[in-house]
Design a protein around this motif. Sequence first.
Motif, PDB file in Angstrom:
ATOM      1  N   MET A 264      21.672 -28.860  35.667  1.00  0.00           N
ATOM      2  CA  MET A 264      22.708 -29.765  35.164  1.00  0.00           C
ATOM      3  C   MET A 264      23.630 -30.196  36.302  1.00  0.00           C
ATOM      4  SD  MET A 264      23.562 -27.975  31.491  1.00  0.00           S
ATOM      5  CE  MET A 264      25.137 -28.785  31.346  1.00  0.00           C
ATOM      6  N   ASP A 265      24.016 -29.251  37.140  1.00  0.00           N
ATOM      7  CA  ASP A 265      24.867 -29.582  38.292  1.00  0.00           C
ATOM      8  C   ASP A 265      24.155 -30.550  39.234  1.00  0.00           C
ATOM      9  OD1 ASP A 265      27.048 -28.054  37.483  1.00  0.00           O
ATOM     10  OD2 ASP A 265      26.441 -26.299  38.648  1.00  0.00           O
TER      11      ASP A 265
ATOM     12  N   GLU B 225      23.994 -38.959  34.128  1.00  0.00           N
ATOM     13  CA  GLU B 225      25.035 -38.676  33.148  1.00  0.00           C
ATOM     14  C   GLU B 225      24.531 -37.533  32.274  1.00  0.00           C
ATOM     15  OE1 GLU B 225      28.032 -40.096  32.983  1.00  0.00           O
ATOM     16  OE2 GLU B 225      27.630 -41.598  34.535  1.00  0.00           O
ATOM     17  N   VAL B 226      25.195 -36.402  32.317  1.00  0.00           N
ATOM     18  CA  VAL B 226      24.790 -35.228  31.546  1.00  0.00           C
ATOM     19  C   VAL B 226      25.806 -35.009  30.435  1.00  0.00           C
ATOM     20  CG1 VAL B 226      24.366 -32.742  31.618  1.00  0.00           C
ATOM     21  CG2 VAL B 226      23.655 -34.191  33.546  1.00  0.00           C
ATOM     22  N   PHE B 227      25.298 -34.950  29.209  1.00  0.00           N
ATOM     23  CA  PHE B 227      26.141 -34.710  28.045  1.00  0.00           C
ATOM     24  C   PHE B 227      25.648 -33.452  27.345  1.00  0.00           C
ATOM     25  CE2 PHE B 227      26.115 -39.251  28.723  1.00  0.00           C
ATOM     26  CZ  PHE B 227      27.439 -39.621  28.544  1.00  0.00           C
TER      27      PHE B 227
ATOM     28  N   THR C 166      10.308 -35.304  40.370  1.00  0.00           N
ATOM     29  CA  THR C 166      10.532 -34.368  41.480  1.00  0.00           C
ATOM     30  C   THR C 166      11.603 -33.376  41.059  1.00  0.00           C
ATOM     31  OG1 THR C 166      12.209 -35.794  42.485  1.00  0.00           O
ATOM     32  CG2 THR C 166       9.958 -36.085  43.259  1.00  0.00           C
ATOM     33  N   LYS C 167      11.620 -32.237  41.688  1.00  0.00           N
ATOM     34  CA  LYS C 167      12.559 -31.180  41.283  1.00  0.00           C
ATOM     35  C   LYS C 167      14.002 -31.564  41.622  1.00  0.00           C
ATOM     36  CE  LYS C 167       9.540 -27.261  41.002  1.00  0.00           C
ATOM     37  NZ  LYS C 167       9.467 -27.152  39.592  1.00  0.00           N
ATOM     38  N   TRP C 168      14.888 -31.289  40.670  1.00  0.00           N
ATOM     39  CA  TRP C 168      16.312 -31.499  40.896  1.00  0.00           C
ATOM     40  C   TRP C 168      16.839 -30.471  41.899  1.00  0.00           C
ATOM     41  CZ3 TRP C 168      18.778 -35.727  39.257  1.00  0.00           C
ATOM     42  CH2 TRP C 168      18.245 -36.436  38.188  1.00  0.00           C
ATOM     43  N   LEU C 169      16.249 -29.285  41.846  1.00  0.00           N
ATOM     44  CA  LEU C 169      16.693 -28.192  42.722  1.00  0.00           C
ATOM     45  C   LEU C 169      15.728 -28.050  43.885  1.00  0.00           C
ATOM     46  CD1 LEU C 169      17.490 -25.560  39.965  1.00  0.00           C
ATOM     47  CD2 LEU C 169      19.110 -27.048  41.160  1.00  0.00           C
ATOM     48  N   GLU C 170      16.266 -27.785  45.046  1.00  0.00           N
ATOM     49  CA  GLU C 170      15.414 -27.580  46.226  1.00  0.00           C
ATOM     50  C   GLU C 170      15.116 -26.123  46.432  1.00  0.00           C
ATOM     51  OE1 GLU C 170      17.276 -29.524  49.493  1.00  0.00           O
ATOM     52  OE2 GLU C 170      17.402 -31.397  48.416  1.00  0.00           O
TER      53      GLU C 170
END
Length: 148
Positions: free
Chosen positions: A18-19, A27-29, A144-148
């Motif tokens: 989420m971060d 936009e995260v709700f 693709t991954k949001w986190l590395e």
Amino acid sequence: QTKWLALNEPYGVVPDCMDAMQEAGAEVFIITTKQKRFCQALLDDWGVELKPGHLFALEDGPKVGVLGDLLQRPELAGREFHFIEDKLGTLRRVAQVPELSSIQLHLADWGYNTQRDRKIVKAGVVDRVSLLTANDFEELGTGTKWLE
């Protein structure tokens, strides 16, 4: 309250994703049936900070109505919408509303659902609803991954 917070651990990489989504401009709700003060306490405990006006709770009305209101916001026009839910019944209700047909619906394979619910969704029995794993969540909307 400390004991209650300790009993409510976040699901895997969800807070970090989420971060990362927010940092990348998504936009995260959160739309929850919990009271806002309880959800906010959990987010604070997990270190997740949402933009003002991005937390919708019990006092904001049914999820179907909140989703409809979000789709009407001019600043969100043309954006891709994903609704992640852990209750199949809620997803079925959203899927039945023609005005919400542009929203991609996902049953989280974590949370308050059953193996039967997951099997039903995986088999394609419920129109418009896909099963979302934690790995899928890490790539939601991007490939693709949001986190590395």
